[in-house]
Design an enzyme around this catalytic site. Structure first.
Site, mmCIF file in Angstrom:
data_model
loop_
_atom_site.group_PDB
_atom_site.id
_atom_site.type_symbol
_atom_site.label_atom_id
_atom_site.label_comp_id
_atom_site.label_asym_id
_atom_site.label_seq_id
_atom_site.Cartn_x
_atom_site.Cartn_y
_atom_site.Cartn_z
ATOM 1 N N CYS A 2 0.816 -1.209 0.000
ATOM 2 C CA CYS A 2 0.000 0.000 0.000
ATOM 3 C C CYS A 2 0.855 1.268 0.000
ATOM 4 O O CYS A 2 1.965 1.286 0.532
ATOM 5 C CB CYS A 2 -0.876 0.025 1.245
ATOM 6 S SG CYS A 2 -1.787 -1.483 1.479
ATOM 7 N N ARG A 27 4.840 0.458 -6.198
ATOM 8 C CA ARG A 27 4.820 -0.347 -4.976
ATOM 9 C C ARG A 27 3.928 -1.580 -5.130
ATOM 10 O O ARG A 27 4.032 -2.514 -4.351
ATOM 11 C CB ARG A 27 4.316 0.500 -3.800
ATOM 12 C CG ARG A 27 5.317 1.527 -3.317
ATOM 13 C CD ARG A 27 4.718 2.399 -2.239
ATOM 14 N NE ARG A 27 4.409 1.669 -1.025
ATOM 15 C CZ ARG A 27 5.181 1.633 0.052
ATOM 16 N NH1 ARG A 27 6.323 2.284 0.052
ATOM 17 N NH2 ARG A 27 4.826 0.971 1.117
ATOM 18 N N TRP A 75 -3.085 -2.674 -1.485
ATOM 19 C CA TRP A 75 -2.661 -4.031 -1.868
ATOM 20 C C TRP A 75 -3.396 -4.948 -0.905
ATOM 21 O O TRP A 75 -3.100 -4.968 0.287
ATOM 22 C CB TRP A 75 -1.146 -4.126 -1.702
ATOM 23 C CG TRP A 75 -0.496 -5.330 -2.275
ATOM 24 C CD1 TRP A 75 -0.122 -5.544 -3.570
ATOM 25 C CD2 TRP A 75 -0.081 -6.513 -1.560
ATOM 26 N NE1 TRP A 75 0.484 -6.765 -3.703
ATOM 27 C CE2 TRP A 75 0.524 -7.379 -2.489
ATOM 28 C CE3 TRP A 75 -0.172 -6.920 -0.228
ATOM 29 C CZ2 TRP A 75 1.038 -8.624 -2.131
ATOM 30 C CZ3 TRP A 75 0.337 -8.149 0.128
ATOM 31 C CH2 TRP A 75 0.940 -8.988 -0.819
ATOM 32 N N ASN A 101 -1.599 1.521 6.183
ATOM 33 C CA ASN A 101 -0.682 0.479 5.677
ATOM 34 C C ASN A 101 -0.390 -0.476 6.821
ATOM 35 O O ASN A 101 -0.156 -0.026 7.948
ATOM 36 C CB ASN A 101 0.653 1.088 5.221
ATOM 37 C CG ASN A 101 0.539 1.821 3.908
ATOM 38 O OD1 ASN A 101 -0.527 1.881 3.312
ATOM 39 N ND2 ASN A 101 1.643 2.392 3.469
ATOM 40 N N GLY A 102 -0.333 -1.771 6.535
ATOM 41 C CA GLY A 102 -0.002 -2.743 7.574
ATOM 42 C C GLY A 102 -1.173 -3.658 7.849
ATOM 43 O O GLY A 102 -2.113 -3.752 7.054
ATOM 44 N N GLU A 487 19.847 -14.867 -9.602
ATOM 45 C CA GLU A 487 19.254 -13.551 -9.845
ATOM 46 C C GLU A 487 18.657 -13.481 -11.258
ATOM 47 O O GLU A 487 17.581 -12.911 -11.444
ATOM 48 C CB GLU A 487 20.316 -12.462 -9.625
ATOM 49 C CG GLU A 487 19.928 -11.053 -10.039
ATOM 50 C CD GLU A 487 18.712 -10.485 -9.323
ATOM 51 O OE1 GLU A 487 18.188 -11.120 -8.378
ATOM 52 O OE2 GLU A 487 18.260 -9.391 -9.733
ATOM 53 N N LYS A 491 14.758 -12.629 -11.931
ATOM 54 C CA LYS A 491 14.296 -11.529 -12.805
ATOM 55 C C LYS A 491 13.286 -12.049 -13.807
ATOM 56 O O LYS A 491 12.256 -11.440 -14.035
ATOM 57 C CB LYS A 491 15.463 -10.896 -13.576
ATOM 58 C CG LYS A 491 16.360 -9.956 -12.829
ATOM 59 C CD LYS A 491 15.763 -8.634 -12.431
ATOM 60 C CE LYS A 491 15.052 -8.701 -11.119
ATOM 61 N NZ LYS A 491 15.774 -8.606 -9.910
ATOM 62 N N GLU A 494 9.874 -13.023 -12.138
ATOM 63 C CA GLU A 494 9.144 -11.852 -11.639
ATOM 64 C C GLU A 494 8.372 -11.126 -12.723
ATOM 65 O O GLU A 494 7.233 -10.748 -12.514
ATOM 66 C CB GLU A 494 10.143 -10.820 -11.080
ATOM 67 C CG GLU A 494 10.608 -11.061 -9.690
ATOM 68 C CD GLU A 494 11.376 -9.864 -9.155
ATOM 69 O OE1 GLU A 494 12.464 -9.579 -9.688
ATOM 70 O OE2 GLU A 494 10.891 -9.225 -8.213
ATOM 71 N N HIS A 510 22.801 -33.433 -10.026
ATOM 72 C CA HIS A 510 22.174 -34.025 -8.839
ATOM 73 C C HIS A 510 20.649 -33.896 -8.862
ATOM 74 O O HIS A 510 20.013 -34.002 -7.822
ATOM 75 C CB HIS A 510 22.751 -33.389 -7.569
ATOM 76 C CG HIS A 510 24.228 -33.600 -7.436
ATOM 77 N ND1 HIS A 510 24.770 -34.831 -7.179
ATOM 78 C CD2 HIS A 510 25.275 -32.755 -7.598
ATOM 79 C CE1 HIS A 510 26.098 -34.726 -7.155
ATOM 80 N NE2 HIS A 510 26.416 -33.473 -7.409
ATOM 81 N N LYS A 609 6.954 -3.349 -4.465
ATOM 82 C CA LYS A 609 8.326 -2.852 -4.393
ATOM 83 C C LYS A 609 8.863 -2.922 -2.966
ATOM 84 O O LYS A 609 9.992 -3.315 -2.739
ATOM 85 C CB LYS A 609 8.373 -1.411 -4.917
ATOM 86 C CG LYS A 609 9.771 -0.836 -5.022
ATOM 87 C CD LYS A 609 10.574 -1.531 -6.102
ATOM 88 C CE LYS A 609 11.989 -1.027 -6.209
ATOM 89 N NZ LYS A 609 12.828 -1.960 -6.981
HETATM 90 C C1 AGP Z 1 13.664 -7.777 -6.692
HETATM 91 O O1 AGP Z 1 13.546 -7.775 -8.062
HETATM 92 C C2 AGP Z 1 12.436 -8.080 -5.972
HETATM 93 N N1 AGP Z 1 11.375 -7.221 -6.314
HETATM 94 C C3 AGP Z 1 12.549 -8.435 -4.509
HETATM 95 O O2 AGP Z 1 13.115 -9.711 -4.467
HETATM 96 C C4 AGP Z 1 13.352 -7.487 -3.594
HETATM 97 O O3 AGP Z 1 14.704 -7.543 -3.907
HETATM 98 C C5 AGP Z 1 13.105 -7.895 -2.124
HETATM 99 O O4 AGP Z 1 11.758 -7.735 -1.821
HETATM 100 C C6 AGP Z 1 13.970 -7.113 -1.154
HETATM 101 O O5 AGP Z 1 13.716 -5.747 -1.214
HETATM 102 P P1 AGP Z 1 14.648 -4.701 -0.491
HETATM 103 O O6 AGP Z 1 15.981 -4.743 -1.153
HETATM 104 O O7 AGP Z 1 13.941 -3.386 -0.683
HETATM 105 O O8 AGP Z 1 14.739 -5.086 0.952
#
Ligand code: AGP
Length: 614
Positions: A2, A27, A75, A101-102, A487, A491, A494, A510, A609
């Site tokens: 949110c 976000r 959210w 938020n929360g 990574e 990517k 996601e 394995h 985000k």
């Molecule tokens: C990255 O592409 C992601 N959206 C996610 O894994 C992110 O890195 C993770 O939520 C950690 O976020 P931060 O670095 O703001 O703590």
């Protein structure tokens, strides 16, 4: 997750709130709304499901305006995304409204009590409870500030709120309990703003006050009065944010993610600037507040982080252990506090977090602090909670990262980890002056190498055109580039929703080797380094089973073309810096595959985000 925006001042609040919410879209959200005290003294509310444009159209068709207001992108946690579950919520009298938020953990018993008193709820949310509580206290004679204090005494969980009442249309009351994301108060000229994230209000002011855990602020157009939830005055610090509002805009790029990928030569230069001292041949990290004695007595570093930042941490283990000879452990923020970690007096816990607000990472930091660790962080968001609670910090200097998929913050973290390795290596005497000078020189050449890898354009589009319909990808890497395989896979999943797995290449035999067939492309990081031959042998094993290989190879490697089906290249880079360069082709590959599949690259489904819930 949110997002919150608030405004009080001489201008019309509505366009300011809508523009602020627009900047918070990254976000992640599923509905949005705003509430404004209108000229007749009543609260006008507009709420809509889906993208913010729906709310903008609703406001255009049925305008609402006033000099004070609050807005929210939701959210969903309690109750489906719908108009009535969207914020702001309004109580039964229509005189109190709030955004939240929360998660209010005890909302159910509170709701049952309030319903038993005859209060009718309009939504399924936990948030609405707090509006009814405030309204009930105001009905009993309390003013807004007092009513909020009383209501918040009853609330359990990590939460951030902004309240507005038509009875006191000159003020917003905001409060924060725990780590449910930040609350920032922006100090303008004759106007004040509130936001959950700095970019929402950066076009109006760069002067910010951060509201800490268990603090409340009464914000009028003339300023903010900050107290603890119990009413004790708090001396606040005014931060000036150096970020340029233009850097939070998309410019000529189609997506923020694309812009952020292409910004990396510059962002890495910013990360290095002032820290890598070329003439002196050493690195300095002044905000780490580290003494020589502390560096020399260091026995262990535990890196805590989530998602992409955790993968940066895995690379950091290679870098720091190699340069500074300190053992490094790495753990997920969400796991650390549940494993009773061993922390001695000479253990440093290093959090890596772009947002500085990830609740799992913050919880891990809290656990570390309670166990007596030295607390450090690598953060991008200046003034964020992670930075504020650390004894020492290293800023990423990546600038605002808007795309949900982290790119430039990842490479900035890697550079920060390298700087930390050099700095510790010097203080601990594990690097000679010549070694150190060589390392710093290597770092100075990094932005040019990054610029070079970004110069290769078309090959990614070609590969995306060929493989966009695949449902599975496997990424393999070894040694310091194995976290880059993880990574690269993250990517891809996601933003393109293609299932992808990242593996240390030696592990393929394995288990994952059973998956190899002509339908699943295998991306192999096979650059010319000390494990090159091992990677070639993995590629051969994939080919022997009819698999398709996309190799990431070093420029000029003529041999690999005969082994892999497709080759993308990166310039030769010193080993400890090679992950910075090698991740970029994988970012571009994921980006082009997602675009080709028609995905919403900047706001992928279900993702946020800043992950401010556990
Ligand atoms: C990255 O592409 C992601 N959206 C996610 O894994 C992110 O890195 C993770 O939520 C950690 O976020 P931060 O670095 O703001 O703590």
């Amino acid at each position: 997750m949110c997002g919150i925006v608030g405004y009080v001042g001489p201008r019309d609040a509505t366009p300011i709130i809508l523009a602020g919410l627009k900047r918070l879209e990254y976000r992640g959200y599923d509905s949005a709304g705003l509430a404004v005290v209108e000229a007749d003294g009543t609260i006008g509310v507009r709420r809509e499901v889906g993208k913010l444009n729906g709310l903008v159209e609703m406001v255009a068709a049925d305008p609402v305006s006033g000099h004070i207001g609050i807005g929210h992108t939701r959210w969903a946690t309690h109750g489906e995304p719908s108009r009535r579950n969207a914020h702001p919520h309004v109580g039964v009298t229509g005189e109190v409204t709030a955004v939240h938020n929360g998660i209010i953990e005890n909302f159910l018993p509170l709701r049952q009590e309030l319903e038993a008193e005859g209060r009718r709820f309009d939504s399924e949310t936990d948030s609405e409870v707090v509006v009814h509580l405030v309204e009930a206290y105001m009905a009993g004679g309390a003013d807004l500030e007092v009513a909020v204090r009383q209501a918040l005494k009853q609330i359990k969980g990590a939460n951030a709120f902004v309240f507005l009442s038509s009875r006191e249309p000159d003020k917003l009351v905001t409060a924060r309990i725990g780590n449910a994301g930040g609350i920032t108060v922006g100090v303008g000229e004759g106007e004040m703003l509130i936001a959950s994230d700095i970019p929402a209000i950066l076009t109006h002011t760069r002067r910010m006050i951060f509201i800490e855990d268990r603090q409340l602020a009464v914000v009028t157009r003339d300023g903010a009065r900050v107290t603890t939830l119990d009413g004790e005055p708090v001396a606040t610090e005014l931060y000036t944010i150096p970020w340029d509002p233009v850097s939070a805009a998309k410019g000529q790029y189609r997506h923020f993610m694309q812009k952020e990928i292409y910004e990396q030569a510059r962002s890495i230069t910013d990360t290095i600037r002032g820290r890598a001292r070329l003439e002196a041949g050493h690195a300095r990290l002044e905000d780490l507040e580290l003494t020589l004695e502390e560096a020399q007595s260091l026995e262990k570093i535990i890196i805590v982080a989530c998602g992409t930042s955790a993968y940066a941490g895995r690379v950091g283990k290679f870098i720091i252990e190699s340069l500074a000879r300190v053992p490094v452990e790495i753990d997920y923020g969400s796991e650390f506090r549940y494993r009773d970690p061993i922390i001695g007096p000479n253990t440093a816990v290093l959090a890596i977090t772009q947002s500085g607000e990830t609740v799992d990472t913050l919880a891990a930091m809290e656990e570390a602090r309670n166990k007596g660790a030295r607390l450090w962080s690598i953060v991008n968001a200046i003034g964020s909670q992670a930075m504020r609670i650390s004894e020492g910090y290293i800023l990423m200097h990546a600038g605002p990262e808007i795309g949900v998929a982290s790119t430039k913050a990842f490479t900035a973290s890697l550079v920060d980890l390298y700087l930390l390795g050099c700095y510790l290596g010097e203080l601990r005497g594990t690097l000679t002056a010549n070694d150190l000078r060589q390392r710093v020189d290597d770092l100075a050449r990094l932005p040019a190498l990054v610029g070079r890898v970004l110069g290769h354009g078309d090959e990614y589009e070609r590969i995306a055109n060929r493989f966009h319909d695949r449902e599975h990808f496997l990424y393999l890497g070894r040694s310091i580039n194995y976290p880059i395989a993880l990574e690269g896979a993250l990517k891809l999943k996601e933003i393109s929703y293609i299932h992808a797995e990242g593996y240390p290449a030696g592990e393929m035999k394995h288990g994952p080797i059973a998956l190899i067939d002509e339908a699943m492309p295998v991306v192999a990081i096979a650059v010319r380094d000390h494990v090159y031959d091992k990677m070639i042998s993995q590629i051969e094993q994939v080919k022997a089973r009819g698999g398709i290989v996309i190799a990431l190879a070093t420029e000029g490697d003529e041999d690999i073309g005969g082994k892999a089906d497709h080759v993308i290249t990166a310039p030769p880079t010193p080993r400890l810096l090679s992950p910075v360069v090698n991740v970029i082709p994988l970012q571009l590959l994921a980006y082009h595959l997602a675009v080709r599949r028609g995905c919403d690259v900047d706001q992928p489904r279900n993702l946020a985000k800043s992950v401010t819930v556990e």
